[in-house]
Motif scaffolding. Structure first.
Motif, PDB file in Angstrom:
ATOM      1  N   ASP A   1      52.512   5.980  71.752  1.00 31.22           N
ATOM      2  CA  ASP A   1      52.386   6.387  70.350  1.00 31.22           C
ATOM      3  C   ASP A   1      51.257   5.566  69.729  1.00 31.22           C
ATOM      4  O   ASP A   1      51.485   4.427  69.356  1.00 31.22           O
ATOM      5  CB  ASP A   1      53.734   6.144  69.661  1.00 31.22           C
ATOM      6  CG  ASP A   1      53.684   6.398  68.176  1.00 31.22           C
ATOM      7  OD1 ASP A   1      52.716   6.983  67.693  1.00 31.22           O
ATOM      8  OD2 ASP A   1      54.639   5.982  67.484  1.00 31.22           O
TER       9      ASP A   1
ATOM     10  N   GLU B   1      48.186   4.702  60.777  1.00 30.87           N
ATOM     11  CA  GLU B   1      49.183   5.773  60.634  1.00 30.87           C
ATOM     12  C   GLU B   1      50.580   5.183  60.495  1.00 30.87           C
ATOM     13  O   GLU B   1      51.409   5.666  59.730  1.00 30.87           O
ATOM     14  CB  GLU B   1      49.132   6.703  61.858  1.00 30.87           C
ATOM     15  CG  GLU B   1      50.012   7.950  61.744  1.00 30.87           C
ATOM     16  CD  GLU B   1      51.417   7.793  62.317  1.00 30.87           C
ATOM     17  OE1 GLU B   1      52.216   8.727  62.171  1.00 30.87           O
ATOM     18  OE2 GLU B   1      51.725   6.731  62.898  1.00 30.87           O
ATOM     19  N   GLU B   2      50.825   4.128  61.260  1.00 33.85           N
ATOM     20  CA  GLU B   2      52.183   3.569  61.330  1.00 33.85           C
ATOM     21  C   GLU B   2      52.637   2.919  60.029  1.00 33.85           C
ATOM     22  O   GLU B   2      53.811   2.624  59.860  1.00 33.85           O
ATOM     23  CB  GLU B   2      52.273   2.552  62.488  1.00 33.85           C
ATOM     24  CG  GLU B   2      52.020   3.154  63.866  1.00 33.85           C
ATOM     25  CD  GLU B   2      53.151   4.068  64.346  1.00 33.85           C
ATOM     26  OE1 GLU B   2      54.143   4.216  63.622  1.00 33.85           O
ATOM     27  OE2 GLU B   2      53.017   4.630  65.443  1.00 33.85           O
TER      28      GLU B   2
ATOM     29  N   HIS C   1      46.124   9.024  65.918  1.00 32.77           N
ATOM     30  CA  HIS C   1      45.981   7.675  65.338  1.00 32.77           C
ATOM     31  C   HIS C   1      45.830   6.649  66.448  1.00 32.77           C
ATOM     32  O   HIS C   1      46.466   6.755  67.496  1.00 32.77           O
ATOM     33  CB  HIS C   1      47.125   7.353  64.379  1.00 32.77           C
ATOM     34  CG  HIS C   1      48.485   7.202  64.969  1.00 32.77           C
ATOM     35  ND1 HIS C   1      48.960   5.995  65.432  1.00 32.77           N
ATOM     36  CD2 HIS C   1      49.499   8.082  65.149  1.00 32.77           C
ATOM     37  CE1 HIS C   1      50.207   6.152  65.862  1.00 32.77           C
ATOM     38  NE2 HIS C   1      50.551   7.411  65.713  1.00 32.77           N
TER      39      HIS C   1
ATOM     40  N   HIS D   1      58.600   3.767  69.902  1.00 32.27           N
ATOM     41  CA  HIS D   1      58.538   2.495  69.154  1.00 32.27           C
ATOM     42  C   HIS D   1      59.225   1.337  69.887  1.00 32.27           C
ATOM     43  O   HIS D   1      59.535   0.324  69.291  1.00 32.27           O
ATOM     44  CB  HIS D   1      59.090   2.631  67.724  1.00 32.27           C
ATOM     45  CG  HIS D   1      58.110   3.317  66.810  1.00 32.27           C
ATOM     46  ND1 HIS D   1      58.195   3.275  65.444  1.00 32.27           N
ATOM     47  CD2 HIS D   1      57.012   4.055  67.073  1.00 32.27           C
ATOM     48  CE1 HIS D   1      57.200   3.964  64.910  1.00 32.27           C
ATOM     49  NE2 HIS D   1      56.468   4.456  65.886  1.00 32.27           N
TER      50      HIS D   1
HETATM   51 ZN   LIG Z   1      54.721   5.776  65.670  1.00 30.43          ZN
END
Ligand SMILES: [Zn+2]
Length: 337
Positions: free
Chosen positions: A168, A197-198, A61, A307
């Motif tokens: 990420d 995606e998140e 992603h 994150h």
């Molecule tokens: Zn993530």
């Protein structure tokens, strides 16, 4: 590899606003793909033709977590809402990059007791962003409600370990880019750089339906267990190899694919770790349950402080992930599972 990761992680593109990173990725793939398309949700799908009939899909992603400006008060202080899993604790003492200006996070509190209470029970109601504006009008000009922002953080090279925001999942994007650059696939190789995606695996939900791959592998970050008082029931260490996922809370990887990847890693002396993630999931969950079902799994990079503005990875894990994928896509029987 470090330069590529630096370029990808410092391109601001939160979920729903992936235009910048999409262009960066396409630029990096120039000359290494046979074609690409951007679907209606904004997913970037690229491909390289193979010699045999069959399709392998690698997905990462390209969005990152962020915030959204929701309200501006009379003095020009901005209130925000998270996009994806942003903890207000990670915002304390940090700053946010909006397209036009950087903002600094403050916390409400008249007295030190009140401040301490607010920190203890921190939520988005208690924090605000200060862009140095002296009026509502000035702030509204620069960050009107509806503006997206991301962590403001730079890339740091610590040797084997590197730190940046949005590892990420820009590290997953970097791995796929390198696989396209370095390999001559036997079967058609597809790469999807999926959106949102998140906020719920949105982009990848439609990608596999479109491509209909024989095998789909999500490439993403995972947790770690190697910091003081880290996770006790699992073992995931930086620098010990990419991780072949057995299970997370959203999906169980296909057993045949897990076995194939483990065998290849062992045969070629590529370090790897087995991953069981207690909380969280990847796009594999939606790639798997597409059409009549798709053989799917995940290869991950162990990451500390996921994150947060300072996600740390080990560059050797990234190199080993690329090595493993190159062998996999150049293998005659990769899709015969
Ligand atoms: Zn993530």
């Amino acid at each position: 590899m470090k330069e590529l990761i630096k370029k990808l992680t410092t391109t601001p593109s939160p979920s729903g606003r992936e235009e910048k990173i999409k262009h960066t990725i396409l630029e990096e793939l120039q000359g290494y793909i046979d074609g690409y398309k951007i679907d209606k949700l904004g997913n970037l799908i690229v491909w390289k033709k193979g010699k045999k009939e069959g399709k392998i899909l690698l997905d990462a992603h390209m969005d990152e977590i962020g915030v959204l400006a929701t309200y501006i008060d009379e003095k020009g202080f901005i209130r925000i809402e998270p996009i994806g899993g942003v903890s207000p604790y990670n915002l304390l003492g940090s700053s946010i990059l909006f397209p036009e200006i950087e903002g600094f996070v403050g916390i409400e509190g008249e007295t030190s007791e009140e401040m301490a209470k607010n920190i203890k029970n921190l939520d988005f109601d208690k924090i605000f962003v200060d862009i140095g504006a002296s009026s509502k009008e000035e702030a509204e000009r620069l960050v009107p409600p509806g503006t997206f922002g991301v962590y403001s953080s730079s890339f740091r090279d610590l040797g084997d370990r590197v730190v940046s925001k949005s590892m990420d999942d820009r590290v997953g994007c970097a791995i796929i880019i390198e696989v396209f650059r370095r390999s001559n696939p036997i079967y058609d190789l597809y790469g999807s750089f999926s959106v949102q995606e998140e906020v719920g695996l949105v982009g990848a939900s439609v990608v596999a339906f479109d491509i209909q791959p024989d095998v789909a592998i999500a490439v993403d970050v995972t947790a770690h267990s190697d910091t003081p008082k880290g996770l006790k029931r699992i073992s995931l260490e930086l620098g010990k190899g990419p991780t072949i996922k057995i299970k997370d809370s959203a999906s169980i990887s296909d057993r045949r694919l897990v076995e194939k990847l483990r065998c290849l890693a062992e045969k070629n002396q590529i370090p790897y770790q087995i991953e069981i993630l207690l909380r969280g999931g990847t796009n594999a969950a939606v790639l798997q349950r597409t059409r009549a079902g798709i053989i799917a799994g995940t290869l991950s990079i162990p990451t500390r402080y996921v994150h947060s503005p300072h996600e740390m990875i080990d560059i050797r894990d990234v190199e080993n992930a690329v090595r493993l994928f190159k062998i996999f896509v150049e293998l005659e029987d990769s899709i015969k599972l």
